[in-house]
Design an enzyme around this catalytic site. Sequence first.
Site, PDB file in Angstrom:
ATOM      1  N   ASP A   1      49.487  35.125  33.335  1.00 50.93           N
ATOM      2  CA  ASP A   1      48.550  35.565  34.353  1.00 50.93           C
ATOM      3  C   ASP A   1      47.281  36.086  33.687  1.00 50.93           C
ATOM      4  OD1 ASP A   1      50.439  34.949  36.178  1.00 50.93           O
ATOM      5  OD2 ASP A   1      51.020  37.020  36.619  1.00 50.93           O
TER       6      ASP A   1
ATOM      7  N   MET B   1      47.929  47.335  46.082  1.00 54.21           N
ATOM      8  CA  MET B   1      46.934  46.581  46.865  1.00 54.21           C
ATOM      9  C   MET B   1      45.541  46.916  46.388  1.00 54.21           C
ATOM     10  SD  MET B   1      46.549  48.953  50.126  1.00 54.21           S
ATOM     11  CE  MET B   1      46.104  50.648  49.862  1.00 54.21           C
TER      12      MET B   1
ATOM     13  N   LYS C   1      44.898  33.733  38.972  1.00 57.31           N
ATOM     14  CA  LYS C   1      43.659  33.399  39.662  1.00 57.31           C
ATOM     15  C   LYS C   1      42.524  34.234  39.090  1.00 57.31           C
ATOM     16  CE  LYS C   1      44.756  36.202  43.723  1.00 57.31           C
ATOM     17  NZ  LYS C   1      44.855  36.182  45.165  1.00 57.31           N
TER      18      LYS C   1
END
Length: 504
Positions: free
Chosen positions: A45, A182, A67
């Site tokens: 990642d 988050m 990403k």
Amino acid sequence: MSVRTGAAGATPGRVALVGAGPGARGLMTARALELIAAADVIVHDRLLPDGALDEAREEAELIYAGKVGGGPSTPQGEILDVLIERARQGAMVVRLKGGDPFVFGRGGEEALALRAAGIDFEVVPGVTAGVAGPAYAGIPITHRGRASAVAFVTAHEDPDKPESSLDWSALAAFPGTLVLYMGTRRLEAIAERLLAAGRPGSEPAAVIERGSFPDQRVVYATLATASRRAVEADIGAPAITVVGPVASLGEELTWFAAGPLAGRTVAVTRVRAEASALARELQALGARVVQAPAIRVTPLAGPAPDLAAYDLVCLTSPNGVRYLWQRVRAAGGDARSFAGTTLAAIGAGTARALAEHGLEADVVPARSVAEGLVEALVDHPIRRALVARASEARDVLPDALRERGAEVEVVTLYETKAQALGPAELEAARTADYVTFTSSSTVRYLLEAAGETGFEPSPDARIVSIGPVTSETLRERGLVVHVEAERHDIKGLVAAIVGDAQGD
Ligand code: SAH
């Protein structure tokens, strides 16, 4: 282990689902580092500790699967295909994820797919961000009298979506600490949900950005004010939010201090394995390190020189020591082969490399350049000298020794070659606050590796050189030298950057 491709009946490989921890390299597990060093393929990642891949083998295939920013991530199906295909070819595959692979990391899905494909796997837990972030912010997520339960919540989904799987009233009523994984974008909506469902607005909360990274930032607030305070402080991703009475302990127990290079990015342009010592020192001071490994070192084949035939052996780099030692060992020799000759090392790093083999350098100049070594040898009578070095090197040392009447032989042990840089590496080096050069070859190679687009540092970047020879090469190539180390070694280079950052 090497990749055994294609052949029928190839030994099946295996996959390790490995947690890389939250960001501080020191929080990586011993098992994670061991597997990274052994892997044939590493699928990783983006959010990894700086230097997480430093120990990967030169030949290892590194595949980026995360990403970038808000951009598209590699579809999960493709990642699974790669893991399965490479393992079937016999490779040892490491799937490296931030934090813990089984905590909001889709590690479970990957394990199921591997099991279904009949591929062996191992799971290496990592320190999850929801534990490490609070710890680095001085917040014990459980504490007698304040919290005897913790809920880890992923709040990436839109809380207003009807299909949201989170039961906000149950979370509001949860008797313990809430740890929310988050971004801050959702924080306002989530806080409103929790408040509406009865969680008190006065309850302490903390938002931790880049927990355990050298540039970690923390905002201490309450549930009612957390979102506003995070926006005011411009808190970005990744961030963890802690809600509960324990959160206010952080203000009392805060312990993680920013180093003198916190918030600065330093590009390191050496070959990967060599860069790690420099990278480690910079990271310890809080810098973010981007590696633009511009050089690849390849040992050259050849016989071991007969060291007994020389009264002086000069080593001009740690690599020189490594490859000379390898040749000596391959010829059946050992430390005794160095007996009776004067050993000269160009600097402290080279002397340390000798010391690793029980060899104490007799001469180490104060100035780690060829001229310094020549000066340091002034009082030594020399008849026959051996200079062990890279194929591309200046002739200052052999020339000066010859001038003094010595018979000099040069043995070239390795060659250094430019390694092409990808656009991402090049951009990272270009936009760093400091771009470091530790030898003339790093200059030549970075420019070569930059290819046709060239290497043009951003106007604010400071170019740092290890010493006068490297500075000269930089200027020849049209680059401005902003900082030159006074001591021409890694420690001197780091000290020069710290001095510059502190405005000396
Ligand atoms: N498997 C990971 C979590 C992946 S989900 C783990 O166990 O830590 C990604 C979320 O984790 C991010 O959106 C952020 O909320 C959180 N996160 C990951 N690393 C973080 C860090 N260093 N500091 C703060 N939050 C982090």
